[in-house]
Design a protein around this motif. Structure first.
Motif, PDB file in Angstrom:
ATOM      1  N   GLU A   2       0.854  -1.175   0.000  1.00 55.63           N
ATOM      2  CA  GLU A   2       0.000   0.000   0.000  1.00 55.63           C
ATOM      3  C   GLU A   2       0.897   1.235   0.000  1.00 55.63           C
ATOM      4  OE1 GLU A   2      -3.126  -0.289  -0.196  1.00 55.63           O
ATOM      5  OE2 GLU A   2      -3.448  -2.385   0.320  1.00 55.63           O
ATOM      6  N   GLU A   4       0.422   3.782   1.248  1.00 58.13           N
ATOM      7  CA  GLU A   4       0.342   4.437   2.553  1.00 58.13           C
ATOM      8  C   GLU A   4       1.483   4.013   3.484  1.00 58.13           C
ATOM      9  OE1 GLU A   4      -2.230   3.327   0.786  1.00 58.13           O
ATOM     10  OE2 GLU A   4      -2.882   5.366   0.341  1.00 58.13           O
ATOM     11  N   LEU A   5       2.240   2.980   3.070  1.00 60.85           N
ATOM     12  CA  LEU A   5       3.364   2.574   3.909  1.00 60.85           C
ATOM     13  C   LEU A   5       4.613   3.409   3.624  1.00 60.85           C
ATOM     14  CD1 LEU A   5       2.888  -1.271   3.844  1.00 60.85           C
ATOM     15  CD2 LEU A   5       2.417   0.294   5.711  1.00 60.85           C
ATOM     16  N   GLU A   7       5.823   6.001   4.853  1.00 55.65           N
ATOM     17  CA  GLU A   7       6.610   6.405   6.020  1.00 55.65           C
ATOM     18  C   GLU A   7       7.669   5.356   6.340  1.00 55.65           C
ATOM     19  OE1 GLU A   7       6.590   8.982   8.033  1.00 55.65           O
ATOM     20  OE2 GLU A   7       4.702  10.040   7.737  1.00 55.65           O
ATOM     21  N   ILE A   8       7.273   4.115   6.177  1.00 50.34           N
ATOM     22  CA  ILE A   8       8.188   3.031   6.518  1.00 50.34           C
ATOM     23  C   ILE A   8       9.189   2.820   5.389  1.00 50.34           C
ATOM     24  CG2 ILE A   8       8.280   0.547   6.953  1.00 50.34           C
ATOM     25  CD1 ILE A   8       5.441   1.218   8.422  1.00 50.34           C
ATOM     26  N   ASP A  10      10.209   5.120   3.400  1.00 53.34           N
ATOM     27  CA  ASP A  10      11.144   6.245   3.455  1.00 53.34           C
ATOM     28  C   ASP A  10      12.266   5.997   4.449  1.00 53.34           C
ATOM     29  OD1 ASP A  10       9.691   7.505   1.590  1.00 53.34           O
ATOM     30  OD2 ASP A  10       8.802   9.019   2.917  1.00 53.34           O
ATOM     31  N   LEU A  30       8.651  -4.497   2.121  1.00 52.23           N
ATOM     32  CA  LEU A  30       7.792  -4.010   3.201  1.00 52.23           C
ATOM     33  C   LEU A  30       6.863  -5.086   3.728  1.00 52.23           C
ATOM     34  CD1 LEU A  30       6.783  -0.489   1.910  1.00 52.23           C
ATOM     35  CD2 LEU A  30       8.234  -1.032   3.863  1.00 52.23           C
ATOM     36  N   GLY A  31       6.380  -5.930   2.830  1.00 52.73           N
ATOM     37  CA  GLY A  31       5.433  -6.963   3.213  1.00 52.73           C
ATOM     38  C   GLY A  31       6.035  -7.987   4.170  1.00 52.73           C
ATOM     39  N   ILE A  33       8.015  -7.211   6.642  1.00 52.00           N
ATOM     40  CA  ILE A  33       8.358  -6.603   7.928  1.00 52.00           C
ATOM     41  C   ILE A  33       7.359  -6.982   9.008  1.00 52.00           C
ATOM     42  CG2 ILE A  33       8.480  -4.396   9.164  1.00 52.00           C
ATOM     43  CD1 ILE A  33       9.775  -3.178   6.794  1.00 52.00           C
ATOM     44  N   GLU A  34       7.899  -7.317  10.158  1.00 47.98           N
ATOM     45  CA  GLU A  34       7.082  -7.458  11.358  1.00 47.98           C
ATOM     46  C   GLU A  34       7.589  -6.413  12.341  1.00 47.98           C
ATOM     47  OE1 GLU A  34       6.472 -12.254  10.863  1.00 47.98           O
ATOM     48  OE2 GLU A  34       7.436 -11.483  12.656  1.00 47.98           O
ATOM     49  N   ILE A  35       6.665  -5.700  12.924  1.00 47.23           N
ATOM     50  CA  ILE A  35       7.070  -4.630  13.835  1.00 47.23           C
ATOM     51  C   ILE A  35       6.937  -5.119  15.274  1.00 47.23           C
ATOM     52  CG2 ILE A  35       6.607  -2.279  14.599  1.00 47.23           C
ATOM     53  CD1 ILE A  35       5.540  -1.672  11.824  1.00 47.23           C
ATOM     54  N   ARG A  58      14.375   0.780  14.426  1.00 43.80           N
ATOM     55  CA  ARG A  58      13.717   1.997  13.962  1.00 43.80           C
ATOM     56  C   ARG A  58      13.958   3.120  14.977  1.00 43.80           C
ATOM     57  NH1 ARG A  58       9.926   4.590  10.317  1.00 43.80           N
ATOM     58  NH2 ARG A  58      10.281   6.693  11.080  1.00 43.80           N
ATOM     59  N   THR A  59      13.736   2.818  16.252  1.00 41.14           N
ATOM     60  CA  THR A  59      14.109   3.770  17.302  1.00 41.14           C
ATOM     61  C   THR A  59      14.632   2.953  18.468  1.00 41.14           C
ATOM     62  OG1 THR A  59      11.892   3.662  18.248  1.00 41.14           O
ATOM     63  CG2 THR A  59      12.315   5.476  16.755  1.00 41.14           C
ATOM     64  N   LEU A 103      11.722   0.291  18.901  1.00 38.24           N
ATOM     65  CA  LEU A 103      10.779  -0.185  17.896  1.00 38.24           C
ATOM     66  C   LEU A 103      11.651  -0.828  16.828  1.00 38.24           C
ATOM     67  CD1 LEU A 103       7.713  -0.076  17.230  1.00 38.24           C
ATOM     68  CD2 LEU A 103       8.252   1.774  15.671  1.00 38.24           C
ATOM     69  N   TYR A 105      12.073  -3.286  13.240  1.00 42.45           N
ATOM     70  CA  TYR A 105      11.489  -3.969  12.089  1.00 42.45           C
ATOM     71  C   TYR A 105      12.220  -5.297  12.001  1.00 42.45           C
ATOM     72  CZ  TYR A 105       9.713   0.642  10.706  1.00 42.45           C
ATOM     73  OH  TYR A 105       9.085   1.856  10.674  1.00 42.45           O
TER      74      TYR A 105
ATOM     75  N   CYS B  75       3.472  -8.881  17.866  1.00 39.57           N
ATOM     76  CA  CYS B  75       4.140  -8.649  16.591  1.00 39.57           C
ATOM     77  C   CYS B  75       3.156  -8.151  15.543  1.00 39.57           C
ATOM     78  CB  CYS B  75       4.773  -9.966  16.153  1.00 39.57           C
ATOM     79  SG  CYS B  75       5.380  -9.957  14.500  1.00 39.57           S
ATOM     80  N   MET B  76       3.439  -6.991  14.975  1.00 36.88           N
ATOM     81  CA  MET B  76       2.542  -6.437  13.954  1.00 36.88           C
ATOM     82  C   MET B  76       3.083  -6.766  12.572  1.00 36.88           C
ATOM     83  SD  MET B  76       0.914  -2.701  13.635  1.00 36.88           S
ATOM     84  CE  MET B  76       2.408  -1.773  13.738  1.00 36.88           C
ATOM     85  N   GLY B  79       2.751  -7.267   6.238  1.00 42.61           N
ATOM     86  CA  GLY B  79       2.286  -8.029   5.083  1.00 42.61           C
ATOM     87  C   GLY B  79       0.775  -8.027   4.968  1.00 42.61           C
ATOM     88  N   ASN B 198      -2.874   9.234   7.054  1.00 43.35           N
ATOM     89  CA  ASN B 198      -3.861   8.440   6.327  1.00 43.35           C
ATOM     90  C   ASN B 198      -4.259   7.287   7.205  1.00 43.35           C
ATOM     91  OD1 ASN B 198      -2.460   5.858   5.605  1.00 43.35           O
ATOM     92  ND2 ASN B 198      -1.033   7.316   4.674  1.00 43.35           N
TER      93      ASN B 198
END
Lengths: 618, 232
Positions: A2, A4-5, A7-8, A10, A30-31, A33-35, A58-59, A103, A105, B75-76, B79, B198
């Motif tokens: 999407e 819309e991702l 931000e990630i 970037d 991106l798909g 990634i687990e956060i 990430r941080t 945080l 990824y 875990c988020m 995907g 968004n």
């Protein structure tokens, strides 16, 4: 993915190796990634999935610890750890501890393998060995090299395109001229069993044969130039150009060890552009007073900037910059001799430290000494050499190569001695290696004869070589000394940085990155009894000699090149900004790419230091 | 919290409506049991959800876009991240377009809410709904379900804003204006600041905030789903 991702995405785009991927490829990444959010104090142990995923911070901040709980690295935003992120030798026992809420990824190992298969850029970066990654960095950095200055990076070997055209000394002048004409060359080498006897050029045929009406059937040895300058096949092209400029010649025989390997002509070189260094050096040799030398040497800052802009290797930049101070030294000695008369006894002017190693960058202090013939008598000759040393050192100081704060200069009486006194110094340092002696040894073991009687210097060098080789006790002390400068564990915000003073929040690139490698190479080459002083040359030679593994030596060579390159770029940036060049770099000036590779560089150095410390049981 | 009081015992209502309801995506949603409220929070699946709307009045305003992604325990997964634009029936008011950047043109090429809801309901099945200031998400969804399928929506709800209020209460701190906004709450946990606005990135932002909130609570005791929900 999407859009819309963004931000990630970037964030990924800012970090190597993800910045090497196309946008499409990134969207795919991106798909996977687990956060996760990892609380301070969380222990990411081996059995808790540290090696089952690749983590990108990430941080927050994470500490990596080795087998015995020793600190390996402190990682912060943009850093990676876990699966395929660490050099191979560290992977087994590594554990991670979260020291600041994170945080992260997380990429599952299977996803990492898939990604690496699809994207060679990732595969290369996530390859398990630090050294390989570094090599990648160096080629990456040097990608768009400027052909204008390629001479700085080109070895003579690469300029020689054909077998040498040769004639035996028994040939006649006519036979020689016919061969030259057939081969369409303007010069020919006279050799016997591959050993160089002399050279004959078009000009010789004109001036020595035709103009004098000489008999064409005379042997060619009648007209050849016997004693001739030569170049080594491994020299840099600019060194050959310097030699030609200085001697006003257009043909330079090239030797590979003692044997004839080819001929280098001025035309070969003019295919490459002339360089400011060459002009500077030939200018220096034309000046007759300190004021004009001073004026020329102000340009050496521009030289560094040009070299950096041209992306030359740090090694060749070191040679080029050192050639300027060498030329200055020679010219000053010539001017001193003009003033004081010819020297009463033979002597050699020796450069020490970085000048000796041909590793100077921005202007530095002078390190030098005078080696006098054993016939030196202080009462009779002392005055002369004192004045000579005073003239040269003052001149260098005036040109911006300031007096050495440790007084390791030829104006210090102690460092202006005949051969036997120098042998006594070294003998004492080697037999009683106390801290002060080791410090002096580090400076005075890197010696190079800049000007004067080379055979005198060879005598001293031979003595040292024999005294050190196999001397385990002394070598163990030198090895111990080589471990005093340890590269930092990693960059963690201010952790490895200098606090307070003029260099607040910076790190010292010289003492954390360069000095440790220089020290290692010195120990290796002393142990192997190798005469070379340049660190790259030393590393190359010791690998062949087996003092250190070939891979280890190669990794160190690449590491030195990478760190030195960063230093030159940093100094060039300072000079362009009108500041004084120094070795103190702010992590902010590093790209993420450079930061990652600097970490690899430090890990290579630490590994090699550990090997050395085990070898000498320190 | 009074708003949630009459919604208690959702499991019972799920069973009742399931029996009463003709086949529809909402009924499919009710077919799947809700996560056990006594379960350890890490055993529960969540769906982080956010919408962009034309305003805050669930009776008058419309959903413009839906963003969601799943959280399995701690875990988020990106995907599963989904973002769908929905076509409103009315005109998008200028002031809301400034916030979400969705203009009439883009929205008119989007799907009708009836076509979007089944996706969202399928994603929500068996999960707890998670949002920041979840009352908006909950009521907009329930309203839409009532309009389209004739029955309201219920399900377990985790509200990161409510969790944040609890943090303030437990520390006896007074809440200042703006403290509970998503971006400000995130800053307190050291989470990155997202510039974009968004539905999907806000859903992710709320999800990350949730992970940070439970990670911070975790050292105290074993947390069950019911410790985190506003509706269960």
């Amino acid at each position: 993915m999407e859009v819309e991702l963004l931000e990630i995405r970037d964030f990924l785009v800012l970090h190597h190796p993800f910045n090497q991927l196309s946008i499409d490829a990134l969207n795919g990444v991106l798909g996977d990634i687990e956060i996760r959010y990892l609380r301070r104090g969380t222990d990411i142990r081996q059995d808790h999935g540290l090696m089952e995923s690749l983590y990108l911070i990430r941080t927050g901040a994470v500490e990596l610890q080795g087998h015995d709980g020793e600190l390996l690295a402190r990682l912060a935003e943009g850093d990676m750890f876990g699966y395929r992120a660490s050099p191979r030798e560290e992977q087994d026992d590594i554990r991670g501890k979260v020291i600041e809420d994170c945080l992260v990824y997380q990429f599952p190992a299977s996803a990492v393998d898939d990604l690496c298969e699809q994207h060679p850029q990732l595969d290369y970066f996530l390859a398990p060995v630090g050294g390989d990654r570094l090599r990648d960095a160096i080629t990456h950095v040097g990608d768009d090299s400027n052909s204008q200055l390629s001479m700085m990076t080109t070895r003579i070997r690469d300029l020689i395109t054909r077998e040498p055209v040769i004639m035996p000394p028994t040939a006649t002048i006519r036979e020689t001229a016919v061969a030259m004409s057939e081969e369409r060359v303007s010069s020919i080498l006279i050799t016997q069993e591959e050993m160089l006897q002399g050279i004959v050029t078009d000009r010789d045929l004109r001036n020595r044969v035709v103009a004098k009406g000489l008999d064409y059937d005379l042997p060619v040895t009648e007209i050849m130039t016997g004693e001739t300058c030569t170049a080594d096949i491994n020299d840099y092209a600019f060194e050959a150009q310097l030699q030609m400029a200085r001697q006003n010649i257009h043909h330079l025989p090239v030797l590979d060890e003692e044997k004839v390997a080819g001929m280098l002509t001025a035309t070969d070189l003019t295919k490459h552009h002339t360089t400011s260094a060459v002009y500077m050096v030939s200018d220096i040799h034309k000046q007759n007073d300190i004021e004009s030398l001073q004026e020329i040497s102000t340009k050496s800052a521009d030289l560094l900037v040009n070299l950096a802009a041209a992306d030359v290797t740090a090694d060749s930049a070191g040679h080029v910059i050192t050639s300027v101070v060498d030329a200055l030294t020679c010219r000053l000695i010539k001017l001193a001799e003009d003033q004081l008369g010819s020297p009463p006894v033979p002597y050699a002017w020796l450069a020490a430290g970085s000048q000796a190693r041909s590793e100077q960058t921005a202007k530095s202090d002078q390190d030098n000494c005078l080696l006098l013939d054993d016939s030196y008598d202080e009462k009779k000759h002392g005055e002369y050499f004192q004045q000579l040393a005073r003239f040269v050192c003052d001149g260098l100081d005036a040109c911006g190569y300031f007096y050495c704060p440790g007084e390791m200069m030829a104006i210090t009486d102690k460092w202006r001695q005949p051969l036997h006194a120098w042998k006594k110094y070294f003998s004492k340092w080697i037999d009683q290696p106390e801290p002060k002696a080791l410090m002096l040894t580090c400076v005075f073991f890197d010696l190079r004869c800049v000007c004067g009687d080379r055979s005198l210097f060879r005598g001293l060098r031979k003595y040292l070589q024999e005294k050190c080789r196999g001397n385990r006790i002394f070598l163990a002390h030198m090895a111990g000394n080589a471990l005093t400068h340890r590269p930092p564990l990693g960059f963690f915000r201010n952790f490895v940085l200098i606090h307070g003073g003029t260099h607040d929040l910076t790190f010292d690139l010289k003492h954390t990155g360069i000095v440790p490698i220089v020290d290692l190479a010195r120990v290796y080459s002393l142990a192997a009894g190798i005469n070379l002083v340049n660190t790259q040359d030393r590393l190359k030679a010791v690998a062949e000699g087996g003092e250190v593994s070939e891979e280890g030596a190669r990794d160190l060579q690449d590491t030195l090149e990478f760190v030195s390159f960063l230093r030159i770029e940093h100094q060039a940036r300072q000079i362009r900004a009108g500041e004084d060049a120094d070795n103190f770099m702010s992590p902010k000036d590093l790209s993420n790419f450079e930061r990652n590779h600097l970490k690899d560089a430090f890990s290579v150095v630490r590994t090699m230091q550990n090997v050395l410390s085990q070898r000498y049981k320190i | 919290m009074s708003i949630w009081k009459y919604l208690f015992n959702i499991e019972e209502r799920r069973n009742w409506w399931m029996r009463k309801m003709p086949p529809s995506p909402l009924r499919d949603y009710y077919e799947v049991p809700f996560p056990d409220k006594e379960a350890d929070w890490r055993q529960v699946d969540y769906l982080a959800v956010d919408y962009e709307t034309t305003g805050l009045d669930e009776d008058k305003d419309e959903i413009l876009s839906v963003g969601y992604t799943t959280i399995h325990g701690s875990c988020m997964r990106l995907g599963d991240a989904t973002h769908i634009l929905t076509r409103p029936q009315g005109v998008i008011p200028g002031e809301s377009a400034v916030v979400h950047g969705i203009l009439d043109d883009a929205a008119s090429s989007a799907e009708a809410l009836e076509d979007v809801l089944p996706h969202l309901l399928r994603a929500l099945a068996g999960k707890a709904m998670l949002a920041h200031f979840a009352t908006i998400e909950y009521h907009f969804l329930s309203n839409a379900c009532e309009r389209i399928y004739g029955f309201p929506f219920v399900g377990p709800v985790v509200d990161t804003l409510a969790l944040e209020v609890r943090v303030y209460r437990s520390q006896d701190k007074s809440i200042q204006q703006g403290d509970l906004r998503l971006a400000n709450a995130r800053t307190r946990y050291g989470l990155p600041r997202y510039r974009a606005h968004n539905a999907l990135i806000d859903a992710i932002a709320a999800g990350e905030l949730f992970l940070a909130q439970v990670a911070t609570k975790m050292d105290k005791k074993n947390i069950m789903l019911k410790d985190l929900t506003v509706v269960s």
